[in-house]
Design a protein around this motif. Structure first.
Motif, short mmCIF file in Angstrom:
data_model
loop_
_atom_site.label_atom_id
_atom_site.label_comp_id
_atom_site.label_asym_id
_atom_site.label_seq_id
_atom_site.Cartn_x
_atom_site.Cartn_y
_atom_site.Cartn_z
N LEU A 196 -2.70 -11.34 -18.40
CA LEU A 196 -3.77 -10.74 -17.61
C LEU A 196 -3.36 -10.66 -16.14
CD1 LEU A 196 -6.64 -9.68 -17.58
CD2 LEU A 196 -7.47 -12.01 -17.30
N ARG A 197 -2.67 -11.70 -15.73
CA ARG A 197 -2.19 -11.76 -14.35
C ARG A 197 -1.27 -10.57 -14.05
NH1 ARG A 197 -0.89 -17.07 -11.37
NH2 ARG A 197 0.37 -16.29 -9.67
N GLN A 198 -0.37 -10.27 -14.99
CA GLN A 198 0.55 -9.16 -14.78
C GLN A 198 -0.18 -7.82 -14.75
OE1 GLN A 198 3.39 -10.05 -17.87
NE2 GLN A 198 4.74 -11.15 -16.46
N GLU A 199 -1.19 -7.67 -15.64
CA GLU A 199 -1.99 -6.44 -15.62
C GLU A 199 -2.72 -6.28 -14.29
OE1 GLU A 199 -3.01 -6.75 -20.38
OE2 GLU A 199 -4.66 -6.60 -18.94
N MET A 200 -3.30 -7.39 -13.84
CA MET A 200 -4.07 -7.35 -12.59
C MET A 200 -3.15 -7.09 -11.38
SD MET A 200 -7.44 -7.75 -12.85
CE MET A 200 -8.10 -8.57 -11.41
N GLN A 201 -1.92 -7.57 -11.46
CA GLN A 201 -0.96 -7.31 -10.37
C GLN A 201 -0.78 -5.81 -10.19
OE1 GLN A 201 2.63 -9.40 -11.44
NE2 GLN A 201 1.75 -11.40 -10.98
N ILE A 202 -0.59 -5.12 -11.31
CA ILE A 202 -0.37 -3.68 -11.25
C ILE A 202 -1.61 -2.96 -10.73
CG2 ILE A 202 0.10 -1.63 -12.68
CD1 ILE A 202 1.76 -3.58 -14.51
N GLU A 203 -2.77 -3.35 -11.26
CA GLU A 203 -4.02 -2.71 -10.83
C GLU A 203 -4.31 -2.93 -9.37
OE1 GLU A 203 -7.76 -2.96 -12.74
OE2 GLU A 203 -6.82 -3.11 -14.72
N LEU A 204 -4.09 -4.16 -8.93
CA LEU A 204 -4.37 -4.51 -7.54
C LEU A 204 -3.48 -3.72 -6.59
CD1 LEU A 204 -6.35 -6.50 -6.33
CD2 LEU A 204 -4.57 -8.25 -6.38
N LYS A 205 -2.22 -3.60 -6.99
CA LYS A 205 -1.26 -2.86 -6.18
C LYS A 205 -1.66 -1.37 -6.09
CE LYS A 205 2.33 -1.85 -3.98
NZ LYS A 205 2.63 -2.37 -2.67
N MET A 206 -2.11 -0.81 -7.22
CA MET A 206 -2.53 0.60 -7.23
C MET A 206 -3.77 0.80 -6.37
SD MET A 206 -1.54 1.95 -11.08
CE MET A 206 -3.23 2.04 -11.50
N LEU A 207 -4.70 -0.14 -6.48
CA LEU A 207 -5.93 -0.06 -5.70
C LEU A 207 -5.60 -0.11 -4.21
CD1 LEU A 207 -9.07 -0.12 -6.06
CD2 LEU A 207 -8.93 -2.59 -5.78
N GLN A 208 -4.70 -1.01 -3.85
CA GLN A 208 -4.32 -1.15 -2.44
C GLN A 208 -3.71 0.15 -1.92
OE1 GLN A 208 -0.86 -1.55 -1.23
NE2 GLN A 208 -1.46 -1.97 0.89
N ARG A 209 -2.87 0.76 -2.73
CA ARG A 209 -2.22 2.01 -2.34
C ARG A 209 -3.24 3.13 -2.18
NH1 ARG A 209 3.01 2.60 -5.89
NH2 ARG A 209 3.95 0.88 -4.79
N ASP A 210 -4.15 3.23 -3.17
CA ASP A 210 -5.17 4.28 -3.14
C ASP A 210 -6.08 4.15 -1.93
OD1 ASP A 210 -4.13 5.21 -5.44
OD2 ASP A 210 -5.75 4.49 -6.76
N LEU A 211 -6.51 2.93 -1.65
CA LEU A 211 -7.47 2.72 -0.56
C LEU A 211 -6.81 2.70 0.80
CD1 LEU A 211 -9.72 -0.06 -2.15
CD2 LEU A 211 -10.18 2.39 -2.04
N GLY A 212 -5.50 2.40 0.84
CA GLY A 212 -4.79 2.35 2.11
C GLY A 212 -5.19 1.16 2.97
N ILE A 213 -5.77 0.13 2.33
CA ILE A 213 -6.17 -1.07 3.07
C ILE A 213 -4.96 -1.99 3.24
CG2 ILE A 213 -7.61 -3.15 2.95
CD1 ILE A 213 -9.64 -1.64 1.37
#
Ligand SMILES: Nc1ncnc2c1ncn2[C@@H]1O[C@H](COP(=O)(O)OP(=O)(O)O)[C@@H](O)[C@H]1O
Ligand SMILES: [Mg+2]
Length: 387
Positions: free
Chosen positions: A184-201
């Motif tokens: 789950l941790r590995q899945e969340m790593q990918i999602e979190l990274k994508m979210l960060q990129r999309d939001l530009g935060i």
């Protein structure tokens, strides 16, 4: 991300939304120097990780940025504003903690709305922003659930939504995935990274897990005992560690202790190491450490002859790990860990006499004053990690 594009004012400080400048910041707890005069510049939209063993000052650094802890010296700027005198809610940041800290009696939507309600934001506006935040973390369907009716991963998504709903320019995350199991941790790593990129935060992400930092970050600040030991992109941290500590903490390494020669090291076990990557300032005769990565060592069944950068031994173990194979070679005095492409496994058998060789460009020699921190046997243990 290039530093050249950064806007600064007449004091050399960043001015853009989402920028962070930490200048000479320290924090003491009694005799403990938790943070020792660190300087750190984070660019808008950057994913920066603070990585280091337990107790090195990661959380304290983050808590000072968030406003939960007062620095004893130095200054901090977020989006161009000095924040030291500002309470947490007036800073352009939000924090996500490892333990979620959700209100158990509130639903998902109520948890996410809480901060906005406190600020007396208009009801319609709250509903709209909560809806958006839940969408970002894919939790729209569970808006009416209570925290105890959700998995750890789902609760962490809610905690994330609760931070994002305030539209911060900078998000501080303290081991946010630490409580999740590996997959789950590995899945969340990918999602979190994508979210960060999309939001530009801008993300400042605390972890003691080197793989997590290597896979997610634009840059990593490797911390040790309250200071930043090395600040660089993941490739540089892995391929050009600045110190024995970084070499031992990131990835795996084979270490030799010995005495510096003009071109490398004469190990106490007799091994001669020639290095093209000697730390500067090392005097011949001083105590040093050499290290060579497992993937930089070649195993052969033919004697390469005399010279440096070779060790004779017996192949003690062969472990296939998918596309690569891991060898353990036992010498009179130690074991070496080697990783090779899978096909290499066919050429040698356990019990065979073998030779290990490597290039001078793959051998690093460091001052050994931090040696107590890195002498972990790579054949029995992974790199040292935190709590
Ligand atoms: N509230 C506190 N009181 C006393 N000592 C503290 C407090 N918070 C942190 N420390 C100490 O400061 C050092 C850094 O801690 P911390 O920032 O939590 O490290 P990390 O997050 O890297 O594990 C440690 O030695 C820790 O014991
Ligand atoms: Mg911590």
């Amino acid at each position: 991300m290039t530093m050249a594009s950064i806007e600064t004012n007449e004091f050399g400080l960043q001015t853009a939304n989402g920028s962070v400048d930490i200048v000479g910041v320290s924090k003491f707890f009694g005799d403990v120097v938790a943070v020792d005069s660190i300087d750190l510049r984070v660019a808008p939209g950057e994913f920066l990780s603070l990585l280091g063993p337990s107790g090195c000052g990661k959380t304290t650094t983050l808590r000072m940025l968030a406003g939960f802890e007062n620095p004893d010296g130095g200054s901090m700027y977020i989006s161009g504003r000095e924040v030291s005198a500002l309470p947490p809610y007036k800073r352009d940041v939000n924090t996500v903690f490892q333990n979620y800290s959700l209100f158990p009696h509130m639903t998902v939507a109520e948890n996410v709305a809480y901060g906005l309600r406190q600020k007396r934001v208009d009801k319609k506006e709250i509903a709209r922003r909560v809806g958006e935040a839940l969408e970002m973390v894919k939790m729209t369907k569970l808006a009416k659930r209570k925290p105890r009716q959700m998995s750890g991963g789902q609760q962490q998504r809610v905690a994330l939504a609760r931070a994002l709903v305030n539209n911060p320019s900078v998000l501080l995350l303290d081991e946010p995935l630490g409580a999740l199991d590996r997959k789950l941790r590995q899945e969340m790593q990918i999602e979190l990274k994508m979210l960060q990129r999309d939001l530009g935060i801008t993300f400042i992400f605390v972890t003691h897990d080197q793989e997590e930092a290597l896979s997610m970050s634009d840059r990593i600040a490797v911390m040790l005992e309250g200071h930043i030991e090395q600040l660089a992109d993941p490739d540089t941290i892995y391929e050009d560690p600045k110190s024995a500590f970084v070499a031992g903490f990131i990835g795996q390494n084979n270490f030799w202790q010995g005495t510096a020669t003009t071109r490398g090291l004469k190990a106490y076990d007799g091994t001669e190491i020639e290095s093209a990557k000697m730390q500067s300032g090392i005097g011949a005769g001083s105590a040093v450490l050499a290290c060579v990565r497992p993937e930089a060592i070649e195993v052969t069944s033919t004697d390469p002859g005399s010279g440096a950068n070779r060790v004779a031994g017996v192949l003690a173990g062969v472990s296939p790990l998918g596309d690569i194979v891991q060898f353990v070679v036992r010498t009179d005095s130690r074991e070496l860990l080697i990783r090779a492409p899978r096909r290499e496994a066919a050429r040698v058998l356990p019990g065979d006499p073998v030779w290990c060789t490597w290039a001078a460009s793959d051998a690093y020699v460091f001052d050994s004053s931090q040696s107590d921190l890195v002498l972990v046997d790579p054949t029995t243990e992974n790199a040292p990690s935190g709590d």
